[in-house]
Each structure stands twice: as C-alpha cells, then as structure tokens.
Design an enzyme around this catalytic site. Sequence first.
Site, mmCIF file in Angstrom:
data_model
loop_
_atom_site.group_PDB
_atom_site.id
_atom_site.type_symbol
_atom_site.label_atom_id
_atom_site.label_comp_id
_atom_site.label_asym_id
_atom_site.label_seq_id
_atom_site.Cartn_x
_atom_site.Cartn_y
_atom_site.Cartn_z
ATOM 1 C CB SER A 154 -30.057 -20.376 50.193
ATOM 2 O OG SER A 154 -29.800 -20.720 48.841
ATOM 3 C CE1 TYR A 167 -24.550 -20.585 51.057
ATOM 4 C CE2 TYR A 167 -26.229 -21.685 49.756
ATOM 5 C CZ TYR A 167 -25.700 -20.534 50.295
ATOM 6 O OH TYR A 167 -26.335 -19.323 50.088
#
Length: 260
Positions: free
Chosen positions: A142, A155
């Site tokens: 990401s 995350y």
Amino acid sequence: MLKGKTALVTGSTSGIGLGIAQALAAQGANVLLNGFGDAQGAQAQVAAAGQAHGIAVDYHGADMSRPDEIEAMMAFGAQRFGRIDILVNNAGIQHVAKVEDFPVDKWDAILAINLSSAFHTTRLALPAMQAANWGRIINVASVHGLVASAQKSAYVAAKHGIVGLTKVTALENATTGVTCNAICPGWVLTPLVQKQVDAKAQAQGISIDDATRQLLGEKEPSQQFTTPEELGALAVFFCSAAANNVRGVAWNMDGGWAAQ
Ligand code: NAD
C-alpha cells in the site's frame, strides 16, 4: 505470455485480488483463488477472463490468519497444479482507531493477515520456484507501506513490514530467476475502502459523494481512484520478461500521494 504458469492470488474473491487474478488469467495463467465470500462468482469471472487460453481455475478457502490453513492451501496448490509459479500476496483487512484505543485482537488479526500470511506463503512457495529457476512473488502492500496516516497503526506497521519482507526476499533470490516486488496502491474503490467512505459519511453527517470527494482530496493529488484493472496490468508487467531484473521495488500507483 503466462500460458503453462500457475498463479495463486490470496484474497481474490473481490477487489484488487480479483482484478489481478483476472489480468493474469487473461495472459493464460492458471489461477488458484482464495478468500471469503462469493468464491463461485470469482471463479466464474476469472475463468471467463482466461477463456481464450483454456485455463484452469480452482479455489481454496484457507483463512490467511491461520498458518496451518495456509500450509494446507500451498499443499493443495502443489498437488493440483504441480507448482505455484506466481504468488500474489494480496489478502488484507483494515481497522481504524487511535493507538491507545486500538483493539488488541484487531492488531493481531491485521498483522497475521496483512503481513505474516505473506511470510508463510512465500517460505512455502520458494523451494519449487528456485528449483524451476523462475518465479514471481508480488506483494500487494500500500502507499501505507511508504508513508503513514493517523489511526492506522496496525495497517501501516504491517504494510511497512511487507515492503521490508519484499526487499529481503528479492535479495536472497537476486541471482536466480525468482523476483519479488511490491505494489503500493493509493485509494482503490473496493469494499475495504467503501467501508471507510461510509464511516466518514456517517460520522460527519454528509453524503457518500461528499465523503468520497473528501477522502480523495485529503491524500490523493490526482483526485482519482486507482483501479483493480490498472493494478492487474502492473502485476502482469512484473511477470513479464521485461521485468526479469526488477527486484525488491515498492512501486506506488497512488495518484501522487507519496510524492507530496
Ligand atoms: P477487499 O476487501 O475488496 O478484498 C480483500 C480480500 O481479502 C477479499 O477477497 C477477502 O475475502 C480476503 N480476506 C480478508 N480476510 C481474509 C482472511 N483471513 N483469509 C483469506 N482471505 C481474506 O479489499 P481490497 O481493497 O481489494 O484489498 C486487497 C489488498 O489491497 C489488501 O492487502 C489491502 O490492504 C490492499 N490495498 C487496498 C487499497 C484500497 O484502497 N482498496 C489500497 C492499498 C492497498
């Protein structure tokens, strides 16, 4: 281009994983799908994408938070297809809260699914790739593998971790035909992000459209979502001969997010 190869894409029943699975199928790869939800629908879409090549598509429902189930999936893949040539570590979840409020079980689940699962699939896939002297490992990280946002401790930690794992795997195989690279998307409008849009709309009492504009406006200079199709095309490039010497990169497709 990928006829005769087999790709395992984790978390491929929806969103980015499904897009990448379709793109690899369209290049002739057999595909082993994984994930929760509508497995049959995903299988049908991927089979349709690879129809011209007569590819084989199968599914394994391993829970990617469970090392024992990951081992069973890898054994199934080897037995069903002979070898996994292309491994796409994509399964992922999100939870948003400040560090001091972050539920411990959510932290553990995000680390297990978004990071440790890739270690397990990678360690189990590598020996056959090395024996064949060809393999592609693509980690869907990401932009949060490169920069942080508030309220996403687990995350961001997991995504930075998977960028690190990508580099180590690339280095350890650098003299072989096995490459490992990461893809770092910005916002992609999948169920994972739709939940964040909906939460924003509800928290602020604004419409979904306004919440979407706000979400993009905060971080993504292009003001546009990246699409699963675009990410699929990048995965196909990583599998091509032109990418034989692309090793250990974290390639962002983020509308300029990390350039700021
Ligand atoms: P999604 O929710 O559409 O898909 C997630 C997939 O993972 C689904 O197939 C789901 O069934 C599967 N999954 C979840 N938990 C699982 C588990 N325990 N075991 C097996 N499968 C499991 O989300 P997405 O947006 O397509 O996300 C895919 C990946 O892309 C994730 O790693 C995510 O972090 C990453 N990513 C997404 C965005 C975005 O904006 N959507 C941006 C950057 C990175």
